[in-house]
Scaffold this active site. Structure first.
Site, PDB file in Angstrom:
ATOM      1  N   ARG A  99      25.317 -84.842 -40.390  1.00 33.45           N
ATOM      2  CA  ARG A  99      25.599 -83.612 -39.638  1.00 33.45           C
ATOM      3  C   ARG A  99      25.293 -82.391 -40.505  1.00 33.45           C
ATOM      4  NH1 ARG A  99      28.537 -81.433 -35.379  1.00 33.45           N
ATOM      5  NH2 ARG A  99      30.123 -79.882 -35.869  1.00 33.45           N
ATOM      6  N   HIS A 135      30.177 -75.719 -32.978  1.00 31.38           N
ATOM      7  CA  HIS A 135      31.245 -74.964 -33.627  1.00 31.38           C
ATOM      8  C   HIS A 135      31.769 -73.902 -32.668  1.00 31.38           C
ATOM      9  CE1 HIS A 135      29.684 -75.906 -37.951  1.00 31.38           C
ATOM     10  NE2 HIS A 135      30.473 -76.852 -37.485  1.00 31.38           N
ATOM     11  N   ARG A 189      28.804 -84.987 -34.011  1.00 33.10           N
ATOM     12  CA  ARG A 189      29.911 -85.623 -34.719  1.00 33.10           C
ATOM     13  C   ARG A 189      29.877 -87.122 -34.415  1.00 33.10           C
ATOM     14  NH1 ARG A 189      31.830 -80.918 -32.239  1.00 33.10           N
ATOM     15  NH2 ARG A 189      32.598 -79.363 -33.722  1.00 33.10           N
ATOM     16  N   LYS A 219      35.920 -82.039 -29.410  1.00 31.63           N
ATOM     17  CA  LYS A 219      36.824 -81.317 -30.310  1.00 31.63           C
ATOM     18  C   LYS A 219      37.194 -79.913 -29.829  1.00 31.63           C
ATOM     19  CE  LYS A 219      37.297 -80.347 -35.229  1.00 31.63           C
ATOM     20  NZ  LYS A 219      36.692 -80.495 -36.542  1.00 31.63           N
ATOM     21  N   TYR A 223      27.836 -73.341 -44.671  1.00 32.04           N
ATOM     22  CA  TYR A 223      26.466 -73.432 -45.172  1.00 32.04           C
ATOM     23  C   TYR A 223      26.051 -72.251 -46.050  1.00 32.04           C
ATOM     24  CZ  TYR A 223      26.731 -77.256 -42.044  1.00 32.04           C
ATOM     25  OH  TYR A 223      27.154 -78.405 -41.447  1.00 32.04           O
TER      26      TYR A 223
END
Length: 192
Positions: free
Chosen positions: A137, A160, A20, A58, A170
């Site tokens: 990304r 993730h 990120r 995150k 995706y």
């Protein structure tokens, strides 16, 4: 085309690792083990109430160690040389308090909006299609999927928290991969 660009290593690292933007900007030299080829994501750079701060990434899965592709390692070595030149040129004016990998020529942290602006200038200069910086990304994940890397590994690469998030982002690539899988099965079983 990124080679030689002041932020070329940032662009290469974004594409190769899928980090990120805040993770890239919060990366410190001590987070890189160039000999072992490992990058550790431990923090993210954010501007909070007008001040730059290094914060936890995150999600819990966002703290991760990633193998560093050789193309990214080479770009980082060249970048470090340029940064050392900046440091020498600035002398006592060098202002990098955290040992960040990506800084302005003064050693200060980059503001995310400036990175986006430089990215679009880079694309225009090299007559490349206009894409968002964050699309690097997504491109990383798409390229990994196209190379047959599992969703689980891509989830880990991107940091993730759940594989369903990776799969949902995706799914547009999956039909191509499914056809490739069917073609491979035909080649295997039909002997062609």
């Amino acid at each position: 085309v990124a080679e030689g660009d002041r932020l070329g290593a940032l662009y290469v690292l974004a594409l190769c690792t899928g980090l990120r933007q805040g993770e890239l900007l919060g990366l410190r030299w001590q987070d890189l083990d160039m000999e072992k080829g490992v990058l550790r994501v431990q923090r993210s750079l954010q501007r909070i109430e007008g001040r730059f701060q290094l914060v936890e990434p995150k999600t819990g899965k966002s703290q991760r160690a990633l193998p560093l592709p050789q193309v990214a390692a080479a770009a980082l070595r060249a970048h470090r040389s340029r940064q050392n030149e900046d440091r020498l040129q600035m002398g006592s004016g060098w202002q990098d308090e955290w040992g960040l990998v990506f800084t302005t020529p003064l050693g200060t942290p980059f503001d995310a909006s400036n990175i986006v602006r430089y990215w679009h200038q880079f694309l225009t200069k090299h007559k490349l299609p206009t894409i968002r910086f964050h699309d690097l990304r997504h491109s990383c994940a798409s390229l990994l999927l196209a190379q047959g890397v599992s969703l689980r590994m891509i989830m880990e690469q991107l940091g993730h928290s759940q594989i369903s998030l990776t799969a949902n982002l995706y799914t547009h690539i999956l039909p191509v991969l499914q056809q490739d899988a069917a073609d491979r099965m035909d080649a295997l079983l039909a002997g062609s």
